[in-house]
Design an enzyme around this catalytic site. Structure first.
Site, PDB file in Angstrom:
ATOM      1  N   ARG A  50       0.812  -1.224   0.000  1.00  0.00           N
ATOM      2  CA  ARG A  50       0.000   0.000   0.000  1.00  0.00           C
ATOM      3  C   ARG A  50       0.844   1.272   0.000  1.00  0.00           C
ATOM      4  O   ARG A  50       0.408   2.295  -0.490  1.00  0.00           O
ATOM      5  CB  ARG A  50      -0.915  -0.001   1.228  1.00  0.00           C
ATOM      6  CG  ARG A  50      -2.177  -0.793   0.972  1.00  0.00           C
ATOM      7  CD  ARG A  50      -3.074  -0.765   2.157  1.00  0.00           C
ATOM      8  NE  ARG A  50      -2.385  -1.309   3.318  1.00  0.00           N
ATOM      9  CZ  ARG A  50      -2.971  -1.665   4.446  1.00  0.00           C
ATOM     10  NH1 ARG A  50      -4.255  -1.505   4.591  1.00  0.00           N
ATOM     11  NH2 ARG A  50      -2.292  -2.171   5.439  1.00  0.00           N
ATOM     12  N   GLU A 216      16.179 -20.116  20.454  1.00  0.00           N
ATOM     13  CA  GLU A 216      16.551 -18.830  19.854  1.00  0.00           C
ATOM     14  C   GLU A 216      16.971 -17.873  20.950  1.00  0.00           C
ATOM     15  O   GLU A 216      16.448 -17.929  22.065  1.00  0.00           O
ATOM     16  CB  GLU A 216      15.351 -18.214  19.141  1.00  0.00           C
ATOM     17  CG  GLU A 216      14.823 -19.033  17.994  1.00  0.00           C
ATOM     18  CD  GLU A 216      13.746 -18.258  17.264  1.00  0.00           C
ATOM     19  OE1 GLU A 216      14.079 -17.556  16.302  1.00  0.00           O
ATOM     20  OE2 GLU A 216      12.579 -18.331  17.688  1.00  0.00           O
ATOM     21  N   HIS A 240       7.129 -25.868  12.165  1.00  0.00           N
ATOM     22  CA  HIS A 240       8.531 -26.283  12.019  1.00  0.00           C
ATOM     23  C   HIS A 240       8.848 -27.557  12.803  1.00  0.00           C
ATOM     24  O   HIS A 240       9.436 -28.499  12.284  1.00  0.00           O
ATOM     25  CB  HIS A 240       9.484 -25.194  12.518  1.00  0.00           C
ATOM     26  CG  HIS A 240       9.284 -23.867  11.855  1.00  0.00           C
ATOM     27  ND1 HIS A 240       8.930 -23.730  10.546  1.00  0.00           N
ATOM     28  CD2 HIS A 240       9.410 -22.607  12.338  1.00  0.00           C
ATOM     29  CE1 HIS A 240       8.847 -22.435  10.245  1.00  0.00           C
ATOM     30  NE2 HIS A 240       9.123 -21.741  11.312  1.00  0.00           N
TER      31      HIS A 240
HETATM   32  C1  BG6 Z   1       9.772 -18.200  12.004  1.00  0.00           C
HETATM   33  C2  BG6 Z   1       9.128 -17.722  13.270  1.00  0.00           C
HETATM   34  O1  BG6 Z   1       8.910 -19.042  11.309  1.00  0.00           O
HETATM   35  O2  BG6 Z   1      10.958 -18.910  12.327  1.00  0.00           O
HETATM   36  C3  BG6 Z   1      10.074 -16.846  14.066  1.00  0.00           C
HETATM   37  O3  BG6 Z   1       7.948 -16.996  12.947  1.00  0.00           O
HETATM   38  C4  BG6 Z   1      11.383 -17.554  14.300  1.00  0.00           C
HETATM   39  O4  BG6 Z   1       9.492 -16.456  15.298  1.00  0.00           O
HETATM   40  C5  BG6 Z   1      11.937 -18.116  12.995  1.00  0.00           C
HETATM   41  O5  BG6 Z   1      12.290 -16.622  14.850  1.00  0.00           O
HETATM   42  C6  BG6 Z   1      13.150 -18.987  13.245  1.00  0.00           C
HETATM   43  O6  BG6 Z   1      13.726 -19.344  12.034  1.00  0.00           O
HETATM   44  P1  BG6 Z   1      15.271 -19.728  11.916  1.00  0.00           P
HETATM   45  O7  BG6 Z   1      15.435 -20.102  10.484  1.00  0.00           O
HETATM   46  O8  BG6 Z   1      16.026 -18.483  12.311  1.00  0.00           O
HETATM   47  O9  BG6 Z   1      15.498 -20.851  12.862  1.00  0.00           O
END
Ligand code: BG6
Length: 492
Positions: A50, A216, A240
């Site tokens: 947008r 993370e 995931h």
């Molecule tokens: C994403 C999530 O799908 O995957 C995030 O929405 C997360 O919250 C990320 O940080 C982690 O991905 P990677 O590849 O850094 O392990």
């Protein structure tokens, strides 16, 4: 170096072109594919959003994004400027009744493969697809790419799948789970099905349990609005982590054909034992970080990251115990945990084998550690098989665990492409193997939903854990109650 074959000429339209995902992941991924000769000179990336930007404004944003997210060594000025010339921008409010789609018509080449990448909120997937169809933009050679999460629960996922399905066939729909595009995740298939040594041991007779950790260090990263409505279970585990579990637990597919692979994953999702409401309290732990320190630096708590004083019941950490009810896996628990603001960024899978049935060695000879196979997905991608060996030298027989290591970086000595690079090119090629099929998405929600419901009906807040720790102590108790411990390499 494998030969790189250019994919078909394409127009990739990215809705949500000014958003974080586009700038942080999609544009760098497309740049690398361009640099390596996979994106033909007449292919185009068309940003759509947008904000009132010109082509040049968008190119400037893209340039800044590449400077931020692509290491200098990979950025040659001349290549960057050629890549930027293939970027265009269209101002559009895709869901507005009076949106002007005529420029799209003029811009898109009927001969090109069309990729419509929806890097937007999932509630826009249906409306944007409808608008594309109504305005005659969907050709036979079009595909739509949907980012996760597909919905918020089973019902909303179903509604999205249905409304997108009215416009795009299943073969044209690419539901991204970027973990499936990671080199090391694909390597799980090679490990299991290109070798005989593990597959014969891959059963409850030999394996004691499996652990999957995705940790993370980051917090909300400015995505608090989305995250607080989502939480770790929806954001990481429903997609995931269950996909990783599927790749570990699935039976060998009869071929690498996309549907044969996905059939096997689906069987695993359907074999997950549903958690009864009373089991949710004992089989799951949810946490929320409070302020703490990571790498010696102070970091704020969840509510501070969110910028609110109001309490939030959203979990930034989840650990749970799952069971796959099949002959192969009966009685083998799968422990899963993921969280934000943990002490290190590490994703790994641990296959913990059973201990020998009895020992011929005197107890003082060894500190027993049953064999384990540790598959490191990131960082330091690789594998380590831990086995007991004799300590060299005289002076009595002493045993200790030693590792057989493969580190992919040293073995292969080259950059690992980001997951999005492969996935984007797979959409152009029309290869859906690494994407989630509709029934997989729905089966994953079906399993997760009773957990969400039980949490909702339970007044308890997630348990606090200080940033920089491995989550609430209840997550340790979850596995220790069964006489097991979280694998320490993730924690070292
Ligand atoms: C994403 C999530 O799908 O995957 C995030 O929405 C997360 O919250 C990320 O940080 C982690 O991905 P990677 O590849 O850094 O392990």
């Amino acid at each position: 170096m494998p030969k790189i074959i250019p994919v078909a000429v394409f127009d990739c339209v990215v809705f949500g072109a000014t958003g974080d995902l586009t700038l942080r992941k999609l544009l760098p991924a497309l740049y690398y594919r361009f640099r390596d000769g996979q994106m033909t000179p007449d292919s185009r990336v068309i940003g759509a959003a947008r904000s009132r930007l010109s082509d040049d404004d968008f190119r400037q944003r893209a340039k800044e994004a590449l400077e931020k997210h692509v290491p200098a060594i990979d950025r040659e000025a001349e290549i960057v400027s050629r890549f930027l010339r293939q970027l265009h921008y269209l101002v559009i409010d895709a869901t507005a009744a009076d949106a002007d789609w005529s420029r799209f018509h003029d811009m898109l080449d009927p001969e090109h493969v069309r990729v419509f990448y929806l890097a937007t909120s999932p509630d826009l997937y249906g409306p944007v697809c409808r608008a594309l169809a109504t305005n005659g933009l969907v050709t036979e050679d079009s595909r739509v790419v949907l980012e996760k999460p597909i919905g918020h629960d089973l019902e909303s996922a179903h509604a999205i799948v249905e409304s997108v399905g009215k416009v795009f066939t299943e073969a044209q729909t690419f539901r991204i789970d970027h973990y499936l595009g990671k080199e090391t995740v694909q390597n799980l298939m090679a490990l299991r099905f290109a070798n005989t040594i593990f597959e014969r041991l891959w059963t409850a007779d030999v394996i004691d349990h499996v652990q999957i950790t995705v940790a993370e260090t980051v917090g909300l990263e400015g995505r608090g609005g989305y995250y607080d409505r989502s939480g770790a279970l929806r954001d990481m585990l429903q997609n995931h982590m269950l996909q990783l579990l599927c790749l570990i637990a699935m039976d060998p597919p009869v071929s690498l054909d996309a549907d044969r692979v996905r059939d096997e994953k689906l069987k695993v999702l359907r074999a997950l034992k549903p958690l009864e409401p009373h089991e949710v309290a004992t089989h799951t732990v949810r946490g929320q970080y409070t302020q703490g320190a990571i790498d010696g630096k102070p970091v704020p708590g969840y509510l501070q990251d969110l910028g609110t004083q109001e309490p939030s019941h959203t979990e930034s950490f989840v650990a749970l115990k799952a069971e796959v009810r099949t002959w192969r896996w009966a009685g083998v628990p799968f422990y899963l945990r993921t969280g934000k603001r943990l002490p290190s960024k590490v994703s790994e899978i641990v296959i913990q084998f059973r201990a020998p049935p009895f020992s011929i060695f005197p107890p003082e000879a060894a500190e027993w550690r049953p064999n384990s196979l540790i598959i490191r997905l990131q960082p330091e991608e690789g594998m380590r098989l831990e086995m007991m060996t004799k300590d060299p030298g005289p002076g009595g027989l002493r045993l200790s665990p030693t590792g057989l290591d493969i580190r992919f970086e040293t073995t292969f000595g080259r950059r690992f492409p980001d997951a999005y690079e492969r996935l984007l090119m797979d959409t152009v090629r029309g290869n859906p193997t690494l994407f989630m099929r509709r029934d997989e998405v729905e089966a994953a929600w079906t399993w997760v939903e009773p957990i969400l419901e039980a949490w909702l009906s339970h007044p308890d807040k997630p348990r606090p854990y200080p940033a920089g720790s491995w989550g609430p102590t209840a997550a340790i108790a979850l596995i220790e109650r069964d006489g097991r411990t979280w694998h320490e390499s993730a924690e070292s």
